[in-house]
Write a protein that holds these residues in place. Structure first.
Motif, mmCIF file in Angstrom:
data_model
loop_
_atom_site.group_PDB
_atom_site.id
_atom_site.type_symbol
_atom_site.label_atom_id
_atom_site.label_comp_id
_atom_site.label_asym_id
_atom_site.label_seq_id
_atom_site.Cartn_x
_atom_site.Cartn_y
_atom_site.Cartn_z
ATOM 1 N N PHE A 128 45.029 54.947 39.843
ATOM 2 C CA PHE A 128 45.299 53.884 40.807
ATOM 3 C C PHE A 128 44.046 53.616 41.648
ATOM 4 O O PHE A 128 43.297 54.547 41.974
ATOM 5 C CB PHE A 128 46.458 54.266 41.734
ATOM 6 N N TYR A 129 43.839 52.342 41.990
ATOM 7 C CA TYR A 129 42.714 51.989 42.864
ATOM 8 C C TYR A 129 43.120 50.833 43.769
ATOM 9 O O TYR A 129 44.076 50.095 43.490
ATOM 10 C CB TYR A 129 41.481 51.619 42.036
ATOM 11 N N LEU A 130 42.397 50.684 44.862
ATOM 12 C CA LEU A 130 42.711 49.646 45.838
ATOM 13 C C LEU A 130 42.455 48.261 45.253
ATOM 14 O O LEU A 130 41.408 48.021 44.645
ATOM 15 C CB LEU A 130 41.867 49.841 47.097
ATOM 16 N N ASP A 131 43.419 47.370 45.437
ATOM 17 C CA ASP A 131 43.285 45.997 44.972
ATOM 18 C C ASP A 131 44.098 45.106 45.914
ATOM 19 O O ASP A 131 45.314 44.969 45.751
ATOM 20 C CB ASP A 131 43.793 45.861 43.535
ATOM 21 N N PRO A 132 43.463 44.502 46.910
ATOM 22 C CA PRO A 132 44.195 43.690 47.899
ATOM 23 C C PRO A 132 44.953 42.518 47.287
ATOM 24 O O PRO A 132 45.880 41.984 47.913
ATOM 25 C CB PRO A 132 43.084 43.203 48.833
ATOM 26 N N ALA A 133 44.582 42.111 46.079
ATOM 27 C CA ALA A 133 45.247 40.971 45.452
ATOM 28 C C ALA A 133 46.637 41.311 44.919
ATOM 29 O O ALA A 133 47.421 40.405 44.631
ATOM 30 C CB ALA A 133 44.378 40.427 44.309
ATOM 31 N N GLN A 159 41.174 55.234 45.846
ATOM 32 C CA GLN A 159 40.049 55.040 44.931
ATOM 33 C C GLN A 159 39.707 53.558 44.900
ATOM 34 O O GLN A 159 40.559 52.708 45.148
ATOM 35 C CB GLN A 159 40.394 55.516 43.514
ATOM 36 N N THR A 160 38.460 53.265 44.586
ATOM 37 C CA THR A 160 38.022 51.889 44.403
ATOM 38 C C THR A 160 37.431 51.759 43.014
ATOM 39 O O THR A 160 37.070 52.752 42.375
ATOM 40 C CB THR A 160 36.975 51.492 45.460
ATOM 41 N N LEU A 161 37.368 50.527 42.535
ATOM 42 C CA LEU A 161 36.849 50.261 41.196
ATOM 43 C C LEU A 161 35.523 49.526 41.316
ATOM 44 O O LEU A 161 35.442 48.451 41.912
ATOM 45 C CB LEU A 161 37.849 49.422 40.402
ATOM 46 N N HIS A 162 34.465 50.101 40.753
ATOM 47 C CA HIS A 162 33.132 49.499 40.772
ATOM 48 C C HIS A 162 32.593 49.469 39.348
ATOM 49 O O HIS A 162 32.381 50.517 38.732
ATOM 50 C CB HIS A 162 32.176 50.290 41.664
#
Length: 231
Positions: A128-133, A159-162
Motif C-alpha cells: 500500500f502507498y499514499l495516493d490522494p486521488a 509508503q510513497t511511490l516514486h
C-alpha cells in the motif's frame, strides 16, 4: 449446494477484481508445521480482517482444534460478533453496507490463498502507498485502484511511490522487520484457512513414512535371512 456455489464464486475472484497489476511478487513459502506462527496469524486475522471480511468455510471449533487452542481461548479472544464458538467466521457488517462503503462487498477470504496465491497476498499486504486521488487515500502496486483502505497503516506506517518503487514514509508502531514477520504469519494462516486438511495430511504423511521405513527394514532383514538359507 449453497457451499458449492460459494466455492465456485470464490474460485472466480481473479476475474471479479482480484487481478494483479503486474507488480513483481516476492517469494513466500508457507510453513503449516509452525503452530505458533499459525496462532499469531489467526490473532491478526480476527483482529484486522474479520471486521470486514468473512471466512465462512472455517469453524472456530475446527480452528481451535487444529491450532492447539482451547475453546475458552478462542471464545474470549477471537469471537467478537456476539456469536458462539460453533459458528463459522462470519462478519457482522451487512453486505449492502460493505457495497455502499467500498463500492463492492468485501469478499469472503476462506479461499483467498488458493484463488490468488500466498505470494500475491504477501506482496499485496506490504504494497500500500499514499495516493490522494483514491477514496481512502491509498493505492496498491499489486492491486491497482484497490477499494480497500490500508487497515494496517498504524502498524506498517505509510509508503510513497516514486518511479515505480515504494519508499518508506512516516513510521508505524512496528519496525519493517516486525511488520514483515506479522504479514508472513497472517498469510501462513490464510494458507491454512484455504485447506485445513493439509495439517491432517502432513501428520498422516509422517506416520506413513515412518511405517514404510520400519517395513523396509523388516523386509530387508527377512530377505537376508531367506537368502542365507538358500546359499
Amino acid at each position: 449446494m449453497r457451499k458449492l456455489i460459494q466455492a465456485c464464486l470464490l474460485a472466480a475472484l481473479p476475474a471479479m477484481g482480484w487481478a494483479s497489476g503486474g507488480a513483481e511478487l516476492p517469494s513466500f513459502k508457507a510453513d503449516l508445521s509452525n503452530r505458533a506462527a499459525l496462532q499469531r496469524g489467526a490473532r491478526t486475522f480476527v483482529n484486522y480482517c474479520v471486521s470486514c471480511h468473512s471466512a465462512e468455510f472455517m469453524l472456530y471449533t475446527r480452528m481451535a482444534q487444529d491450532l492447539g487452542l482451547t475453546p475458552e481461548q478462542v471464545l474470549a479472544n477471537m469471537v467478537f460478533n456476539g456469536g458462539d464458538i460453533n459458528q463459522t467466521m462470519r462478519v457482522a457488517m451487512a453486505k449492502e453496507d460493505g457495497a455502499a462503503w467500498f463500492g463492492k462487498a468485501p469478499p469472503d477470504l476462506s479461499l483467498a490463498a488458493r484463488s490468488r496465491s500466498p505470494e500475491w497476498l504477501y506482496g499485496y499486504l506490504r504494497s500500500f502507498y499514499l495516493d490522494p486521488a483514491r477514496p481512502f487515500g491509498v493505492n496498491n502496486t499489486v492491486f491497482p485502484d484497490v477499494a480497500m483502505p490500508h487497515v494496517l497503516v498504524d502498524l506498517q506506517g505509510t509508503q510513497t511511490l516514486h518511479e515505480g518503487h515504494l519508499k518508506a514514509g512516516s513510521p508505524g508502531s512496528l519496525t519493517p522487520g516486525e511488520y514483515d514477520a506479522m504479514i508472513r504469519d497472517l498469510v501462513n494462516f490464510m494458507v491454512y484457512l484455504g485447506e485445513p486438511a493439509k495439517l491432517v495430511r502432513y501428520g498422516l504423511g509422517v506416520k506413513v513414512m515412518l511405517f514404510l521405513l520400519v517395513f523396509a527394514g523388516l523386509a530387508y532383514m527377512v530377505k537376508r535371512e531367506y537368502w542365507r538359507d538358500v546359499h
